[in-house]
Write an enzyme that holds these catalytic residues in place. Structure first.
Site, PDB file in Angstrom:
ATOM      1  N   SER A 158     -36.068 -27.028 -59.865  1.00  0.00           N
ATOM      2  CA  SER A 158     -34.726 -26.440 -59.787  1.00  0.00           C
ATOM      3  C   SER A 158     -34.865 -24.935 -59.666  1.00  0.00           C
ATOM      4  CB  SER A 158     -33.949 -26.793 -61.061  1.00  0.00           C
ATOM      5  OG  SER A 158     -32.829 -25.957 -61.173  1.00  0.00           O
ATOM      6  N   HIS A 318     -26.087 -36.555 -61.053  1.00  0.00           N
ATOM      7  CA  HIS A 318     -26.567 -35.539 -61.995  1.00  0.00           C
ATOM      8  C   HIS A 318     -26.820 -36.175 -63.369  1.00  0.00           C
ATOM      9  CE1 HIS A 318     -26.531 -31.087 -61.126  1.00  0.00           C
ATOM     10  NE2 HIS A 318     -26.964 -31.039 -62.375  1.00  0.00           N
ATOM     11  N   GLY A 351     -30.223 -42.327 -64.658  1.00  0.00           N
ATOM     12  CA  GLY A 351     -30.241 -43.468 -65.569  1.00  0.00           C
ATOM     13  C   GLY A 351     -31.505 -44.303 -65.544  1.00  0.00           C
ATOM     14  N   ARG A 373     -34.059 -36.863 -67.516  1.00  0.00           N
ATOM     15  CA  ARG A 373     -34.256 -36.752 -68.976  1.00  0.00           C
ATOM     16  C   ARG A 373     -35.605 -37.283 -69.446  1.00  0.00           C
ATOM     17  NH1 ARG A 373     -28.975 -37.980 -68.000  1.00  0.00           N
ATOM     18  NH2 ARG A 373     -27.381 -36.617 -68.872  1.00  0.00           N
TER      19      ARG A 373
END
Ligand SMILES: Cc1cc2nc3c(=O)[nH]c(=O)nc-3n(C[C@H](O)[C@H](O)[C@H](O)COP(=O)(O)O)c2cc1C
Length: 422
Positions: A158, A318, A351, A373
């Site tokens: 990023s 996102h 997810g 994550r």
């Protein structure tokens, strides 16, 4: 099986064991069984692993990250926006498909390699871009790059992960990775200056994230409302690098750093909602880097992306961080694959937590699958080793389900190995 049924069965087994002569023969007293029975068994998210060797699956890194991070940072990673509708939908979407296994497939090796824009990667699992990486681990983006190099994993960096706080940030990541990395620019902040900067690092693929929408991310703000402030940041090495420079580098103020985490309203600030397809045409004509649009969730937009000369798509919401659609990306995937018709690669994230999730996306036509994550949990908990273990677990799980369906390569994964849950 419900958790309480599982618990009672486990207790029944331990009670049986306590009464068994086997225990005495093997030199154990039955007291440890009594102790185990007396203690309530922790849920997985309450059990904090102390080393990567204890990890059973990627969720173990969530709890391990939670105890290492400040409440605001942990909440920001974990939470979705609005009431977490989309965050939940991302996980629930996988339940809508079952995998149809075969037996005696004779598979002894599985090759997960995938080719993207002329380069071959060890596996289709990649690191999705995450901003402000030093909030999760010292020099987080560089440490992630070392893990990406060691595991030969595609890392999308990023722009806001490093550029905000360090003008040479991208070069440091490229040096650690040993080759140029894909770079992600966000919405309307991707201007000509940013594009030239990305080009100067040798970036082969420009990922343009177009799904930021002014999310109502209440988690960190509610911590602030309850009186929790990140006071320890002034004494903490992980914090001062960013927070002491805040007025210069971002909208976050040093006194109320959580404010930015709860911005509400898609037409406020620099959100992607204000962009249109002429902007895509403009960016397409501005650079020869491959252009990948991240955040596509509808077939019509996928078709428009192809029409505008975009080289690839990342189906993404996102990670449920930006909208209240209540629609998981795995549910968006079929219409996008169909609209694209094989003309450009379709990647996906949001997810994904296990090999079966990844398998389902590949069977529905995705070329590669990103995790956000999970790699941040691994990084925050155990640095490079944590990230490498997260990737190793996901690859092992994908390998297992590929072998069980009779797929020795990604090309052998069959669409009809998925059936909608009735
Ligand atoms: C803390 C956090 C920061 C993120 N920062 C960015 C970012 O700077 N640019 C971007 O394109 N996506 C960003 N994302 C979205 C991820 O690239 C990815 O789409 C998402 O995390 C995938 O979902 P998952 O976390 O459920 O795997 C961020 C996500 C999280 C959780």
């Amino acid at each position: 099986m419900t958790p309480s049924k599982k618990l009672s069965e486990r207790r029944a087994f331990l009670t049986f064991l306590a009464a068994s002569p086997v225990l005495a023969y093997s030199g154990f007293s039955s007291r440890w069984v009594d102790e185990v029975l007396a203690a309530p068994l922790p849920q997985q998210n309450e059990f904090v692993i102390k080393s990567v060797k204890e990890a059973l699956n990627v969720f173990d890194f969530d709890a391990a990250a939670r105890v290492k991070l400040t409440p605001a940072h942990y909440t920001f990673i974990t939470d979705g926006s609005f009431n977490n509708e989309t965050l939940r939908a991302n996980r629930e979407g996988f339940d809508k498909y079952e995998v149809r296994l075969r037996r005696l497939t004779g598979i002894t090796t599985v090759d997960q390699s995938v080719k993207l824009f002329g380069k071959t990667w060890e596996s289709p699992i990649f690191f999705s871009p995450v901003g402000r990486m030093s909030a999760y681990y010292p020099d987080g983006a560089v440490v992630l790059a070392r893990a990406a190099k060691a595991t030969r994993t595609l890392q999308i960096l990023s722009g806001s992960a490093v550029v905000l706080i360090d003008p040479t940030g991208i070069e440091n990541v490229v040096a650690a990775r040993g080759e140029p990395v894909w770079l992600a620019g966000l919405g309307s902040t991707l201007d000509e200056k940013a594009i030239r900067r990305f080009e100067s690092t040798g970036c082969p693929v420009l990922v343009w994230t177009i799904d930021d929408g002014g999310a109502n991310t209440i988690g960190a703000k509610s911590l602030q409302r309850a009186g929790v402030r990140d006071l320890e940041r002034e004494a903490d090495d992980r914090c001062v690098g960013c927070h002491s420079n805040l007025p210069k580098i971002s909208r976050i103020s040093p006194s109320t750093p959580m404010d930015v985490l709860g911005s509400i309203g898609s037409l406020q600030g620099e959100t992607s909602v204000k962009l249109n397809w002429d902007d895509v045409k403009r960016v397409r004509n501005m650079t020869r880097m491959k252009l990948v649009l991240k955040g596509i969730v509808a077939g019509e937009d996928a078709a428009l992306a192809v029409k505008h000369g975009v080289d690839g798509i990342i189906v993404s919401n996102h990670g449920g961080h930006e909208d209240a659609s209540g629609r998981g990306t795995i549910e968006c995937l079929p219409e996008i694959v169909s609209a694209v018709g094989g003309k450009i690669p379709v990647l996906i994230d949001s997810g994904f937590r296990g090999g079966a999730d990844i398998y389902k996306a590949l069977a529905l036509g995705a070329t590669a699958v990103g995790v956000g994550r999970p790699h941040i949990w691994g990084l925050a908990a155990f640095g490079q080793e944590g990230v490498e273990t997260v990737i190793a677990i996901l690859r092992r799980e994908l390998q297992a389900i590929m072998a069980q369906t009779g797929a020795a390569t990604l090309a052998q994964i069959r669409r009809d190995s998925l059936i909608p849950r009735g």
